[in-house]
Design a protein around this motif. Structure first.
Motif, PDB file in Angstrom:
ATOM      1  N   THR A  19       0.830  -1.207   0.000  1.00 23.03           N
ATOM      2  CA  THR A  19       0.000   0.000   0.000  1.00 23.03           C
ATOM      3  C   THR A  19       0.860   1.251   0.000  1.00 23.03           C
ATOM      4  OG1 THR A  19      -1.797  -1.121   1.183  1.00 23.03           O
ATOM      5  CG2 THR A  19      -1.760   1.286   1.277  1.00 23.03           C
ATOM      6  N   SER A  20       1.850   1.293   0.879  1.00 19.77           N
ATOM      7  CA  SER A  20       2.693   2.488   1.027  1.00 19.77           C
ATOM      8  C   SER A  20       3.448   2.808  -0.250  1.00 19.77           C
ATOM      9  CB  SER A  20       3.676   2.293   2.183  1.00 19.77           C
ATOM     10  OG  SER A  20       2.990   2.111   3.405  1.00 19.77           O
ATOM     11  N   LYS A  21       4.031   1.785  -0.879  1.00 22.45           N
ATOM     12  CA  LYS A  21       4.772   2.009  -2.124  1.00 22.45           C
ATOM     13  C   LYS A  21       3.858   2.520  -3.235  1.00 22.45           C
ATOM     14  CE  LYS A  21       6.993  -2.016  -1.800  1.00 22.45           C
ATOM     15  NZ  LYS A  21       7.904  -3.163  -2.075  1.00 22.45           N
ATOM     16  N   ALA A  22       2.686   1.914  -3.342  1.00 21.23           N
ATOM     17  CA  ALA A  22       1.751   2.305  -4.400  1.00 21.23           C
ATOM     18  C   ALA A  22       1.216   3.716  -4.180  1.00 21.23           C
ATOM     19  CB  ALA A  22       0.598   1.309  -4.467  1.00 21.23           C
ATOM     20  N   VAL A  23       0.906   4.056  -2.935  1.00 23.47           N
ATOM     21  CA  VAL A  23       0.406   5.402  -2.626  1.00 23.47           C
ATOM     22  C   VAL A  23       1.484   6.441  -2.939  1.00 23.47           C
ATOM     23  CG1 VAL A  23      -0.286   6.957  -0.746  1.00 23.47           C
ATOM     24  CG2 VAL A  23      -1.279   4.660  -0.903  1.00 23.47           C
ATOM     25  N   ALA A  24       2.719   6.141  -2.532  1.00 27.14           N
ATOM     26  CA  ALA A  24       3.830   7.060  -2.807  1.00 27.14           C
ATOM     27  C   ALA A  24       4.023   7.245  -4.314  1.00 27.14           C
ATOM     28  CB  ALA A  24       5.113   6.542  -2.163  1.00 27.14           C
ATOM     29  N   SER A  25       3.965   6.162  -5.061  1.00 24.28           N
ATOM     30  CA  SER A  25       4.126   6.238  -6.522  1.00 24.28           C
ATOM     31  C   SER A  25       3.009   7.054  -7.158  1.00 24.28           C
ATOM     32  CB  SER A  25       4.143   4.833  -7.136  1.00 24.28           C
ATOM     33  OG  SER A  25       5.310   4.126  -6.771  1.00 24.28           O
ATOM     34  N   THR A  26       1.785   6.786  -6.723  1.00 28.15           N
ATOM     35  CA  THR A  26       0.616   7.467  -7.272  1.00 28.15           C
ATOM     36  C   THR A  26       0.671   8.975  -7.044  1.00 28.15           C
ATOM     37  OG1 THR A  26      -0.773   5.503  -6.928  1.00 28.15           O
ATOM     38  CG2 THR A  26      -1.912   7.603  -7.214  1.00 28.15           C
ATOM     39  N   LEU A  27       1.154   9.369  -5.871  1.00 25.68           N
ATOM     40  CA  LEU A  27       1.140  10.778  -5.478  1.00 25.68           C
ATOM     41  C   LEU A  27       2.483  11.484  -5.676  1.00 25.68           C
ATOM     42  CD1 LEU A  27      -0.981  10.393  -2.220  1.00 25.68           C
ATOM     43  CD2 LEU A  27      -1.746  11.269  -4.434  1.00 25.68           C
ATOM     44  N   ASP A  72      13.031   5.813  -3.376  1.00 31.19           N
ATOM     45  CA  ASP A  72      12.250   5.739  -4.610  1.00 31.19           C
ATOM     46  C   ASP A  72      11.249   4.594  -4.460  1.00 31.19           C
ATOM     47  OD1 ASP A  72      11.174   5.372  -7.106  1.00 31.19           O
ATOM     48  OD2 ASP A  72      13.081   5.201  -8.159  1.00 31.19           O
ATOM     49  N   PRO A  73       9.932   4.876  -4.446  1.00 33.94           N
ATOM     50  CA  PRO A  73       8.963   3.793  -4.232  1.00 33.94           C
ATOM     51  C   PRO A  73       9.004   2.712  -5.306  1.00 33.94           C
ATOM     52  CG  PRO A  73       7.858   5.806  -4.953  1.00 33.94           C
ATOM     53  CD  PRO A  73       9.274   6.179  -4.634  1.00 33.94           C
ATOM     54  N   ALA A  74       9.488   3.057  -6.500  1.00 34.74           N
ATOM     55  CA  ALA A  74       9.568   2.069  -7.583  1.00 34.74           C
ATOM     56  C   ALA A  74      10.737   1.108  -7.388  1.00 34.74           C
ATOM     57  CB  ALA A  74       9.698   2.772  -8.927  1.00 34.74           C
ATOM     58  N   ALA A  75      11.748   1.560  -6.643  1.00 28.75           N
ATOM     59  CA  ALA A  75      12.935   0.727  -6.426  1.00 28.75           C
ATOM     60  C   ALA A  75      13.615   1.102  -5.112  1.00 28.75           C
ATOM     61  CB  ALA A  75      13.901   0.889  -7.594  1.00 28.75           C
ATOM     62  N   PRO A  76      12.952   0.852  -3.971  1.00 27.04           N
ATOM     63  CA  PRO A  76      13.562   1.185  -2.678  1.00 27.04           C
ATOM     64  C   PRO A  76      14.794   0.317  -2.422  1.00 27.04           C
ATOM     65  CG  PRO A  76      11.561  -0.107  -2.367  1.00 27.04           C
ATOM     66  CD  PRO A  76      11.618   0.235  -3.817  1.00 27.04           C
ATOM     67  N   THR A  77      15.810   0.915  -1.812  1.00 26.44           N
ATOM     68  CA  THR A  77      17.048   0.178  -1.539  1.00 26.44           C
ATOM     69  C   THR A  77      17.403   0.284  -0.066  1.00 26.44           C
ATOM     70  OG1 THR A  77      18.374   2.144  -2.039  1.00 26.44           O
ATOM     71  CG2 THR A  77      17.949   0.609  -3.854  1.00 26.44           C
ATOM     72  N   ILE A  78      18.242  -0.636   0.391  1.00 31.28           N
ATOM     73  CA  ILE A  78      18.770  -0.583   1.758  1.00 31.28           C
ATOM     74  C   ILE A  78      20.188  -1.140   1.731  1.00 31.28           C
ATOM     75  CG2 ILE A  78      17.707  -2.824   2.356  1.00 31.28           C
ATOM     76  CD1 ILE A  78      17.739  -0.250   5.020  1.00 31.28           C
ATOM     77  N   ALA A 119      12.821  11.756   6.507  1.00 25.36           N
ATOM     78  CA  ALA A 119      11.520  12.395   6.283  1.00 25.36           C
ATOM     79  C   ALA A 119      11.682  13.897   6.087  1.00 25.36           C
ATOM     80  CB  ALA A 119      10.582  12.104   7.450  1.00 25.36           C
ATOM     81  N   ALA A 120      12.566  14.502   6.870  1.00 28.67           N
ATOM     82  CA  ALA A 120      12.786  15.946   6.786  1.00 28.67           C
ATOM     83  C   ALA A 120      13.410  16.345   5.456  1.00 28.67           C
ATOM     84  CB  ALA A 120      13.676  16.403   7.939  1.00 28.67           C
ATOM     85  N   ALA A 121      14.167  15.428   4.854  1.00 35.54           N
ATOM     86  CA  ALA A 121      14.869  15.728   3.603  1.00 35.54           C
ATOM     87  C   ALA A 121      14.010  15.488   2.363  1.00 35.54           C
ATOM     88  CB  ALA A 121      16.139  14.889   3.512  1.00 35.54           C
ATOM     89  N   ALA A 122      12.818  14.905   2.553  1.00 34.74           N
ATOM     90  CA  ALA A 122      11.945  14.598   1.418  1.00 34.74           C
ATOM     91  C   ALA A 122      11.184  15.848   0.991  1.00 34.74           C
ATOM     92  CB  ALA A 122      10.974  13.480   1.787  1.00 34.74           C
ATOM     93  N   GLU A 123      11.651  16.492  -0.062  1.00 36.34           N
ATOM     94  CA  GLU A 123      11.102  17.790  -0.478  1.00 36.34           C
ATOM     95  C   GLU A 123       9.631  17.736  -0.880  1.00 36.34           C
ATOM     96  OE1 GLU A 123      13.577  19.466  -3.465  1.00 36.34           O
ATOM     97  OE2 GLU A 123      15.364  19.527  -2.200  1.00 36.34           O
ATOM     98  N   LYS A 124       9.234  16.706  -1.606  1.00 39.03           N
ATOM     99  CA  LYS A 124       7.847  16.627  -2.080  1.00 39.03           C
ATOM    100  C   LYS A 124       6.924  15.938  -1.084  1.00 39.03           C
ATOM    101  CE  LYS A 124       9.132  16.567  -6.967  1.00 39.03           C
ATOM    102  NZ  LYS A 124       9.086  15.791  -8.229  1.00 39.03           N
ATOM    103  N   GLY A 125       7.515  15.395  -0.025  1.00 33.30           N
ATOM    104  CA  GLY A 125       6.726  14.646   0.935  1.00 33.30           C
ATOM    105  C   GLY A 125       7.103  13.181   0.898  1.00 33.30           C
ATOM    106  N   ILE A 126       6.577  12.400   1.836  1.00 32.82           N
ATOM    107  CA  ILE A 126       7.000  11.012   1.962  1.00 32.82           C
ATOM    108  C   ILE A 126       5.919  10.169   2.629  1.00 32.82           C
ATOM    109  CG2 ILE A 126       8.084  11.394   4.235  1.00 32.82           C
ATOM    110  CD1 ILE A 126      10.377   9.500   3.278  1.00 32.82           C
ATOM    111  N   VAL A 127       5.864   8.904   2.243  1.00 34.25           N
ATOM    112  CA  VAL A 127       5.031   7.919   2.920  1.00 34.25           C
ATOM    113  C   VAL A 127       5.981   7.053   3.736  1.00 34.25           C
ATOM    114  CG1 VAL A 127       3.438   5.985   2.678  1.00 34.25           C
ATOM    115  CG2 VAL A 127       3.331   7.894   1.059  1.00 34.25           C
TER     116      VAL A 127
END
Length: 223
Positions: A19-27, A72-78, A119-127
């Protein structure tokens, strides 16, 4: 679009990650899987021979690993110390020990600081998805969602992800994890008072995604 911070909490198997990845991608938002960070530090502890059953031993080295999360919700890395840990952190060994490591206050402090900086560094926002995002990590998030589902539905979903796994055993493991996460002294799994609860038991993934996207858009419109 205004920047928006969305916190999505809930136990395993409720559909948080999908859900979180899809919502982030959509928005067009960034995405952070906080559970992966706790798995990463747990994997580092195991790999370095730390006794994860000894909270003092875990606490003593909690600041050692360098953990970096791609949002990147399309390709999150760790990565851990520059090593791609996306595969290793999903092993059963890590899964069985992550609750113990996550319960150590020094670990939670370290990872919480990391999450807040991302979260603070996410300019457009974040899920941001996890178990204590709306209550502890980002208590001022613009929107807080708490996903739930019956143990049976969660076990069926998780067993579908792990081929050959036993649904009954998976259900018991999920309930055990819930108990550990909900009863720990530091930042337990809990629904924030101002969170919107969404029961995903009888919903398709697409229905859950649409529900959350609508909630975010309503929040933006109300500003």
């Amino acid at each position: 679009m205004e920047s928006v911070i969305v916190a999505i909490d809930g136990p395993s198997g409720t559909g948080k990650s999908s859900t979180s990845k899809a919502v982030a991608s959509t928005l067009g938002l960034s995405y952070l899987d906080t559970g992966a960070q706790y798995r990463a530090i747990t994997w580092w502890m195991i790999s370095n021979g730390i006794d994860v059953a000894d909270p003092a031993a875990v606490a003593a080295v909690a600041d050692k690993p360098v953990i970096e999360s791609g949002t990147d919700p399309a390709a999150p890395t760790i990565t851990v110390d520059g090593f791609d840990a996306a595969g290793p952190i999903r092993t059963q060994d890590v899964t069985s020990k992550v609750s113990a490591v996550s319960a150590v206050p020094e670990v939670r402090t370290r990872i919480t600081e990391l999450q807040r900086s991302i979260a603070a560094a996410a300019e457009k926002g974040i899920v941001v998805e996890g178990r204590d995002i709306g209550t502890t990590v980002l208590p001022d998030a613009d929107l807080k969602i708490f996903l739930t589902a019956s143990p049976e539905a969660r076990a069926a979903r998780r067993s579908g992800e792990i081929k050959g796994s036993d649904v009954a055993a998976t259900r018991e493991a999920l309930i055990k994890r819930d108990t550990a996460d909900s009863s720990r002294k530091t930042s337990p799994l809990a629904k924030a008072d101002d969170a919107v609860e969404v029961d995903t038991t009888d919903l398709t993934l697409q229905q859950v995604i649409e529900c959350v996207v609508t909630l975010v858009e309503e929040k933006r419109a109300a500003r």
